[in-house]
Design a protein around this motif. Structure first.
Motif, PDB file in Angstrom:
ATOM      1  N   CYS A 114       0.857  -1.187   0.000  1.00 13.08           N
ATOM      2  CA  CYS A 114       0.000   0.000   0.000  1.00 13.08           C
ATOM      3  C   CYS A 114       0.893   1.236   0.000  1.00 13.08           C
ATOM      4  N   CYS A 158       0.100   3.508   3.452  1.00 13.26           N
ATOM      5  CA  CYS A 158       0.487   3.119   4.807  1.00 13.26           C
ATOM      6  C   CYS A 158       1.563   2.040   4.854  1.00 13.26           C
ATOM      7  N   ARG A 203       1.312  -1.138   4.063  1.00 11.87           N
ATOM      8  CA  ARG A 203       0.832  -2.488   4.351  1.00 11.87           C
ATOM      9  C   ARG A 203       1.253  -3.464   3.247  1.00 11.87           C
ATOM     10  N   CYS A 215      -6.783  -0.705   0.222  1.00 14.93           N
ATOM     11  CA  CYS A 215      -6.094  -1.214   1.399  1.00 14.93           C
ATOM     12  C   CYS A 215      -7.086  -1.354   2.553  1.00 14.93           C
ATOM     13  N   CYS A 245      -6.086   1.325   5.549  1.00 16.71           N
ATOM     14  CA  CYS A 245      -6.225   2.788   5.448  1.00 16.71           C
ATOM     15  C   CYS A 245      -7.176   3.221   4.348  1.00 16.71           C
TER      16      CYS A 245
END
Ligand code: ADP
Ligand code: ZN
Ligand code: ZN
Length: 726
Positions: free
Chosen positions: A438, A441, A443, A477, A480
């Motif tokens: 992501c 963030c 991820r 995501c 977020c």
């Protein structure tokens, strides 16, 4: 009294055989290697006779008799080899013995030979046709048909609808025909790829090599271990063929090990073409019947040369004179399941026992073999073709997807069409992109059961390369909500796209996704062969075994992929991969060229591969291994524990470590337990042992494993040892 010591084929570590059974006279034919059905407590189990004896420690009145003996068994020397494997690789006798039994025997159902009914005209039958005896119309028709066969036996099937069993029975009862059931060999269908070259005149260095093998064959006693080193195309296979023929001339048999059969169809084909029916091929692609027949042909001596992947080292070849290990650096010689044997080590043991000659061959031998075996060099390429020029391309300042291919790579690909040539392109991993991240963030997406990154595949899915789990590709995501998700890294599918965009040519992909279906591998290669100009892209598979004369370009997209592995063999693998790819290029009458894209242009294996300098690389690699005390200057062993419950696992791992610490000599290094990433939902831990002698590791590990097998703390914990891990 005759006693058979029987090892039951149960996988439990707790049950310690062998167990004694009394052999009454009806079991006269039982020998070491025979497979018996024996009573065991309230059960009946399959067992293998590992020894015959005159007396037993056990009170004779308490000894019981076997229930039955299977027709098929293993030769005694293979029983010894199977037990050796079990000991050396810390497995169970049952697992070791299963390796050497005839196909199906371990399950108590050795595949029977296929029978064919044959009918032959007898003199009385001929007389009957001449009018001496009365015949029914059907009977007459059968006899007339047989008369055409000129006294030969005809398959009953060829007599068509005439040969009803009843008709044949009547004729046989009157001695007008003879009926017999003969074995019919189930012949494996060969999948020849490309033409098998005819006889060639060996060049001077090949003749010298064959001379060395012959001298070794003629020397009595000892079992020489030879390393045949020569670049790809130097004519090693021709030397193996001549060596096998020399063994046959001397009344001895041979085993030829090849990497996975799918990768070596040409080698197998050349052996069959040259040595004909004396070759038996053993591999997992055969039907059960075919495999059983090939095994039996070897066991009886009808075939004297076994060709196959690692398990062929257990082929029942009698009077063994030669073992060839083709492409000896290949990792597929190591079995990944229990027993985790290394066919190359088993080959050394078997050769030593049989006083046979061992010939390991490779363009990129392992440092171990370079240091330990007697070397024979083949010079240059047998056809006189030059080795390709290898160019190292620095990829350091090319971020983003445009950076996937260097401009010199693109130029070379574009040139293929004009040249009417082919390219082989080596990409790192299968799939489209190895990671999703992501952008907002950070991820990442990992497999919930395995702790490894999920790989983006086309058609759109996220897949785990360990357990096969597939998930839909996320639109956003979940942490977020961002819809900006980056694809990191390039898999074979993405490289395929980039190649198609760069060169206006057919791009054929070969990786385990594309070649999963049986036969797909050969189809893909055949397609590549048919095209006048094309690109073959794929994982390491593409760098192995094939011989396409019109390949003029080899490309390594990311030479650092193998270097990044945290493994002491990373350098060795990287060198081998580049050198092997170079070996595929320029094998015809046009010179080849290899482009190596890398972020580490000065790295030792890459620089050495670019110079075609295997001896230089191996010498420096051995220096490094000596300094760091890595194999061949030490031996390693791994013990892996796996369990669903983490607390149980940690306790078991700590217990096993303590147990090992008590058993090993003080100079043996014991590391761990270290966590490994989960696999299929099971947590894993690893213990690592390093010692000067193999013996220092094998005995203590076996002791610890046996103790663990009965310890209550190990319930639900799988423990496996791996000696000389890859
Ligand atoms: P390697 O196993 O080392 O890769 P091969 O035995 O497959 O090499 O030989 C490579 C090619 O060279 C094959 O096409 C083979 O037919 C050819 N070849 C081998 N030896 C000779 C020779 N003495 N003369 C001419 N061609 C040869
Ligand atoms: Zn996010
Ligand atoms: Zn998984």
């Amino acid at each position: 009294m005759a006693i058979a010591r029987v090892e039951p084929l149960t996988t439990s570590r707790v049950l310690r055989g062998p167990f004694d059974y009394r052999l009454p006279s009806r079991f006269e034919a039982v020998d070491v290697g025979s497979v018996l059905v024996v009573p065991f407590g309230r059960w009946r189990v399959i067992g293998v006779v590992v020894e015959l004896a005159e007396r037993s420690e056990i009170d004779p009145s308490r000894l019981v008799e076997p229930v039955a003996a299977l027709e098929a068994g293993a030769p005694p020397e293979l029983v010894r080899l199977g037990l050796w494997v079990a000991r050396e690789y810390c497995s169970t006798p049952a697992r070791g013995l299963s390796l050497v039994l005839p196909p199906g025997a371990a399950g108590g159902r050795a595949a029977r030979p296929a029978l064919e009914r044959r009918v032959r005209l007898m003199p009385a039958g001929a007389a009957a046709l001449a009018g001496a005896t009365a015949l029914g119309p059907r009977q007459r028709a059968v006899l007339e048909r047989l008369a055409e066969a000129d006294g030969r036996a005809a398959p009953a099937g060829d007599l068509g609808g005439l040969a009803r069993p009843e008709t044949l029975r009547r004729l046989a009862r009157r001695d007008l025909v003879s009926v017999e059931d003969v074995e019919r060999r189930r012949v494996p269908s060969a999948t020849p790829l490309g033409a098998a070259p005819g006889d060639v005149r060996l060049n001077r260095s090949q003749r010298e090599a064959v001379g060395r093998v012959c001298a070794a064959l003629d020397r009595s006693g000892g079992s020489p271990e030879l390393l045949l080193h020569g670049v790809t195309g130097s004519g090693k296979t021709e030397v193996y063929l001549a060596a096998a023929a020399a063994a046959l001339e001397r009344g001895r048999g041979a085993i030829v090990l090849v990497p996975e059969i799918g990768l070596a169809p040409q080698t197998v084909h050349r052996f069959q073409a040259r040595l004909g029916d004396r070759v038996a091929v053993l591999h997992s692609g055969l039907s059960a019947g075919e495999r059983a027949d090939e095994w039996r042909r070897l066991d009886r001596g009808d075939a004297r040369v076994a060709v196959g992947p690692r398990s062929a080292i257990f082929a029942p070849v009698g009077a063994l004179g030669l073992i060839v290990i083709d492409e000896e650096h290949e990792t597929s010689y190591k079995q990944e399941g229990d027993p985790r044997y290394d066919a190359r080590e088993v080959a050394r043991k078997r050769a030593a026992e049989a006083h046979a000659v061992l010939v390991a061959g490779s363009a990129t031998p392992r440092p171990e073999s370079w240091a330990q075996l007697e070397r024979i060099e083949l010079e240059g390429r047998a056809t006189g073709a030059a080795l390709p020029e290898v160019e190292v391309l620095d990829m350091r300042d090319r971020p983003g997807a445009e950076g996937l291919l260097h401009e010199r790579t693109i130029a070379a690909l574009t040139d293929l069409r004009r040249q009417r040539g082919k390219a082989i392109v080596l990409a790192g991993r299968r799939g489209f992109a190895p990671h999703l991240v992501c952008r907002a963030c950070g991820r990442g997406w990992t497999c919930p059961a395995c702790d490894v990154s999920l790989v983006l595949h086309r058609p759109a899915s996220l897949r785990c390369h360990h357990c096969g789990r597939a998930e839909p590709v996320p639109d956003a995501c979940p942490d977020c909500g961002s819809v900006s998700i980056a694809r990191v890294g390039a898999g074979t599918q993405q490289v395929q796209d980039a190649l198609a965009a760069a060169a206006d040519l057919p791009v054929v992909r070969l990786d385990s996704d594309a070649a999963g279906r049986r036969g797909a591998h050969a189809e893909i290669l055949a397609r590549f062969e048919r095209e006048p100009a094309a690109i073959l892209v794929g994982t390491q598979m593409v760098a192995k075994g094939h011989d396409f004369p019109d390949v003029v370009l080899g490309v390594v997209v990311d030479a650092d992929a193998t270097l990044r592995f945290a493994d002491f063999r990373a350098e060795e693998r990287t060198f081998a991969l580049i050198a092997q790819l170079a070996g595929r290029s320029g094998r015809g009458d046009r010179p080849g060229r290899v482009l190596v894209q890398t972020l580490a242009p000065a790295a030792r294996p890459i620089a050495a591969a670019a110079r075609h300098d295997a001896p230089g690389f191996l010498a420096s690699e051995l220096e490094r291994r000596r300094a760091l005390r890595y194999p061949p200057f030490s031996h390693l062993a791994r013990v892996e524990l796996a369990a669903a419950a983490e607390a149980t696992l940690d306790q078991a791992a700590a217990g096993l470590r303590d147990r090992l610490a008590e058993l090993v000599a003080p100079e043996v290094q014991l590391l761990g337990p270290a966590p490994l990433h989960r696999r299929r939902g099971r947590h894993r831990r690893q213990l690592l042992l390093k010692g000067d002698e193999r013996r220092q590791l094998v005995e203590p590990i076996r002791g610890a494993l046996d103790a663990a097998g009965v310890a209550p703390g190990f319930r639900g914990v799988a423990v496996a040892a791996d000696l000389d891990p890859q």
